[in-house]
Design a protein around this motif. Structure first.
Motif, PDB file in Angstrom:
ATOM      1  N   LEU A 207       0.823  -1.203   0.000  1.00  0.00           N
ATOM      2  CA  LEU A 207       0.000   0.000   0.000  1.00  0.00           C
ATOM      3  C   LEU A 207       0.862   1.260   0.000  1.00  0.00           C
ATOM      4  CD1 LEU A 207      -2.792  -1.037   2.542  1.00  0.00           C
ATOM      5  CD2 LEU A 207      -3.063  -0.666   0.085  1.00  0.00           C
ATOM      6  N   ARG A 208       1.949   1.243   0.776  1.00  0.00           N
ATOM      7  CA  ARG A 208       2.794   2.426   0.888  1.00  0.00           C
ATOM      8  C   ARG A 208       3.640   2.653  -0.361  1.00  0.00           C
ATOM      9  NH1 ARG A 208       4.076   0.190   5.833  1.00  0.00           N
ATOM     10  NH2 ARG A 208       6.192  -0.231   5.077  1.00  0.00           N
ATOM     11  N   ARG A 209       4.226   1.585  -0.889  1.00  0.00           N
ATOM     12  CA  ARG A 209       5.219   1.743  -1.960  1.00  0.00           C
ATOM     13  C   ARG A 209       4.646   1.637  -3.369  1.00  0.00           C
ATOM     14  NH1 ARG A 209      10.894  -1.241  -0.217  1.00  0.00           N
ATOM     15  NH2 ARG A 209      11.258  -0.043   1.702  1.00  0.00           N
ATOM     16  N   HIS A 210       3.554   0.941  -3.529  1.00  0.00           N
ATOM     17  CA  HIS A 210       3.047   0.696  -4.879  1.00  0.00           C
ATOM     18  C   HIS A 210       1.673   1.314  -5.141  1.00  0.00           C
ATOM     19  CE1 HIS A 210       6.407  -1.953  -5.565  1.00  0.00           C
ATOM     20  NE2 HIS A 210       6.086  -2.707  -4.516  1.00  0.00           N
ATOM     21  N   ILE A 211       0.768   1.201  -4.172  1.00  0.00           N
ATOM     22  CA  ILE A 211      -0.590   1.704  -4.408  1.00  0.00           C
ATOM     23  C   ILE A 211      -0.660   3.223  -4.247  1.00  0.00           C
ATOM     24  CG2 ILE A 211      -3.003   1.569  -3.731  1.00  0.00           C
ATOM     25  CD1 ILE A 211      -2.047  -1.003  -4.940  1.00  0.00           C
ATOM     26  N   LEU A 212      -0.270   3.705  -3.071  1.00  0.00           N
ATOM     27  CA  LEU A 212      -0.431   5.125  -2.768  1.00  0.00           C
ATOM     28  C   LEU A 212       0.301   6.044  -3.742  1.00  0.00           C
ATOM     29  CD1 LEU A 212      -1.779   7.099  -0.863  1.00  0.00           C
ATOM     30  CD2 LEU A 212       0.196   6.926   0.662  1.00  0.00           C
ATOM     31  N   PRO A 213       1.574   5.768  -4.094  1.00  0.00           N
ATOM     32  CA  PRO A 213       2.248   6.673  -5.041  1.00  0.00           C
ATOM     33  C   PRO A 213       1.571   6.744  -6.401  1.00  0.00           C
ATOM     34  CG  PRO A 213       3.850   5.288  -3.908  1.00  0.00           C
ATOM     35  CD  PRO A 213       2.503   4.732  -3.579  1.00  0.00           C
ATOM     36  N   ASN A 214       0.845   5.718  -6.793  1.00  0.00           N
ATOM     37  CA  ASN A 214       0.221   5.691  -8.108  1.00  0.00           C
ATOM     38  C   ASN A 214      -1.194   6.259  -8.130  1.00  0.00           C
ATOM     39  OD1 ASN A 214       1.904   4.178 -10.291  1.00  0.00           O
ATOM     40  ND2 ASN A 214       2.279   3.061  -8.383  1.00  0.00           N
ATOM     41  N   ILE A 215      -1.697   6.709  -6.988  1.00  0.00           N
ATOM     42  CA  ILE A 215      -3.039   7.302  -6.970  1.00  0.00           C
ATOM     43  C   ILE A 215      -3.006   8.727  -6.420  1.00  0.00           C
ATOM     44  CG2 ILE A 215      -4.148   5.042  -6.700  1.00  0.00           C
ATOM     45  CD1 ILE A 215      -4.570   5.691  -3.755  1.00  0.00           C
ATOM     46  N   THR A 216      -1.818   9.317  -6.357  1.00  0.00           N
ATOM     47  CA  THR A 216      -1.712  10.676  -5.821  1.00  0.00           C
ATOM     48  C   THR A 216      -2.408  11.707  -6.716  1.00  0.00           C
ATOM     49  OG1 THR A 216       0.458  10.856  -6.870  1.00  0.00           O
ATOM     50  CG2 THR A 216       0.400  10.252  -4.529  1.00  0.00           C
ATOM     51  N   GLY A 217      -2.445  11.442  -8.025  1.00  0.00           N
ATOM     52  CA  GLY A 217      -3.064  12.391  -8.945  1.00  0.00           C
ATOM     53  C   GLY A 217      -4.506  12.717  -8.595  1.00  0.00           C
ATOM     54  N   PRO A 218      -5.399  11.724  -8.582  1.00  0.00           N
ATOM     55  CA  PRO A 218      -6.795  12.017  -8.221  1.00  0.00           C
ATOM     56  C   PRO A 218      -6.959  12.548  -6.804  1.00  0.00           C
ATOM     57  CG  PRO A 218      -6.429   9.651  -8.438  1.00  0.00           C
ATOM     58  CD  PRO A 218      -5.227  10.326  -8.993  1.00  0.00           C
ATOM     59  N   ILE A 219      -6.057  12.162  -5.888  1.00  0.00           N
ATOM     60  CA  ILE A 219      -6.146  12.677  -4.516  1.00  0.00           C
ATOM     61  C   ILE A 219      -5.862  14.169  -4.500  1.00  0.00           C
ATOM     62  CG2 ILE A 219      -5.087  12.601  -2.234  1.00  0.00           C
ATOM     63  CD1 ILE A 219      -4.638   9.632  -2.609  1.00  0.00           C
ATOM     64  N   ILE A 220      -4.834  14.602  -5.231  1.00  0.00           N
ATOM     65  CA  ILE A 220      -4.485  16.020  -5.273  1.00  0.00           C
ATOM     66  C   ILE A 220      -5.617  16.837  -5.884  1.00  0.00           C
ATOM     67  CG2 ILE A 220      -2.928  17.699  -6.324  1.00  0.00           C
ATOM     68  CD1 ILE A 220      -0.697  15.622  -6.087  1.00  0.00           C
ATOM     69  N   VAL A 221      -6.176  16.344  -6.965  1.00  0.00           N
ATOM     70  CA  VAL A 221      -7.275  17.062  -7.620  1.00  0.00           C
ATOM     71  C   VAL A 221      -8.479  17.171  -6.687  1.00  0.00           C
ATOM     72  CG1 VAL A 221      -8.899  17.025  -9.537  1.00  0.00           C
ATOM     73  CG2 VAL A 221      -6.508  16.401  -9.921  1.00  0.00           C
ATOM     74  N   GLN A 222      -8.845  16.060  -6.045  1.00  0.00           N
ATOM     75  CA  GLN A 222      -9.991  16.074  -5.136  1.00  0.00           C
ATOM     76  C   GLN A 222      -9.744  17.001  -3.948  1.00  0.00           C
ATOM     77  OE1 GLN A 222     -13.039  14.563  -5.685  1.00  0.00           O
ATOM     78  NE2 GLN A 222     -13.548  15.938  -3.994  1.00  0.00           N
ATOM     79  N   THR A 223      -8.502  17.086  -3.495  1.00  0.00           N
ATOM     80  CA  THR A 223      -8.184  17.977  -2.382  1.00  0.00           C
ATOM     81  C   THR A 223      -8.449  19.431  -2.758  1.00  0.00           C
ATOM     82  OG1 THR A 223      -6.494  16.464  -1.530  1.00  0.00           O
ATOM     83  CG2 THR A 223      -6.345  18.758  -0.845  1.00  0.00           C
ATOM     84  N   SER A 224      -8.014  19.842  -3.955  1.00  0.00           N
ATOM     85  CA  SER A 224      -8.229  21.233  -4.368  1.00  0.00           C
ATOM     86  C   SER A 224      -9.715  21.536  -4.501  1.00  0.00           C
ATOM     87  CB  SER A 224      -7.502  21.505  -5.686  1.00  0.00           C
ATOM     88  OG  SER A 224      -8.060  20.754  -6.747  1.00  0.00           O
TER      89      SER A 224
END
Length: 308
Positions: A207-224
């Motif tokens: 989850l830390r090394r493979h999943i989370l780094p690859n889903i940061t894009g939608p997280i950043i957009v949703q945060t804004s």
């Protein structure tokens, strides 16, 4: 208030093995700055943040300095945004109120971000009953308009700024959870994730090394996007008397105070209303710009236009 938008789920960013050499592609930051609309939103946000940090020192008057002899004075050289019914300087109060909006946005969205990411990761990666329970709970919360649900929480816990921040954080948590879950479902089927599972890597490590780094894009957009609607939600709660309490100012509270003077002192409502409008618009513009850059399909089209 309608349910805030959920960020579109971009395609999974290419892994390190698939990513092109950095020198061959325009950096994401340069693409963001090249978009004049997004750049305009960033400029507005910088101004709002500076006002939130230095507002109390930049304000020409104290936010609660009463001057009844100048009550309801129109905009002038002495009072740029006029004065309210107690003679308080509207410009100073609008300036200092930026701190409340930014604070509420950061605290409430941070709460929703952490809780939503954790829940969404676990539900998307492990699936099964956990996923079913999480999604059914999210569906129940999505059935209520954001403001209505926040009002119910504040009614139970009592009015005030801390309660408003908690209520906004709670109602935005399922939005993050759903976005993260959807992204996780796609990434967990990738070969590099299955390879990690086959060699016995722990779930936490995956989850830390493979999943989370690859889903940061939608997280950043949703945060804004969520920051914009959190500020709008706080203004609505304060307007209803359930957020910031007097004598502390906030943009929503200033609109509440101005409701009886719409025909005689337009400046009392126009300027805090413009502050809300411009701040929310700026966050949305930045969110749209980030979505275009972080979505591989949009980014490829942008780079192609730049080359031409």
């Amino acid at each position: 208030m309608t349910q805030p938008p959920v960020a579109e789920k971009p395609d999974r960013p290419p892994s390190s093995e698939e990513a092109p050499v950095a020198s061959e592609r325009t950096s994401a930051w340069r693409l963001v700055l090249a978009n004049k609309v997004t750049l305009g939103g960033l400029v507005v946000l910088v101004v709002v943040v500076l006002a939130a940090i230095f507002g109390r020192w930049l304000a020409p008057y104290g936010i609660n300095d009463v001057d009844v002899t100048n009550a309801l004075a129109p905009p002038s050289a002495a009072h740029w945004f006029g004065t309210d019914e107690l003679g308080r300087d509207v410009f100073s109060r609008v300036l200092v109120s930026a701190r409340v909006s930014i604070l509420v946005g950061l605290v409430s969205v941070s709460f929703a971000l952490v809780a939503g990411v954790v829940v969404g990761l676990l539900a998307g990666f492990f699936g099964g009953k956990l996923d079913a329970i999480v999604m059914r709970c999210a569906d129940v919360l999505f059935a209520f308009p954001v403001l209505l649900l926040a009002l119910a929480i504040v009614a139970v816990l009592g009015p005030g700024l801390p309660t408003a921040m908690l209520a906004i954080g709670i109602v935005y948590t399922p939005i993050f959870a759903r976005v993260v879950r959807a992204s996780t479902l796609g990434v967990r089927e990738e070969p590099f994730v299955k390879a990690s599972v086959s060699i016995g890597a722990s779930s936490g490590l995956i989850l830390r090394r493979h999943i989370l780094p690859n889903i940061t894009g939608p997280i950043i957009v949703q945060t804004s996007l969520s920051l914009a609607f959190a500020i709008l939600s706080e203004a609505a709660l304060s307007f209803l008397g359930l957020g910031v309490q007097p004598p502390d100012p906030s943009w929503g509270r200033m609109l509440f105070d101005a409701r009886g003077f719409l025909g005689t002192a337009w400046w009392m409502s126009v300027f805090p209303g413009l502050a809300i409008f411009l701040t929310v618009l700026a966050f949305n513009l930045v969110g749209d710009g980030l979505r275009d850059v972080l979505d591989p399909r949009h980014r490829t089209a942008i780079e192609a236009r730049r080359v031409k």
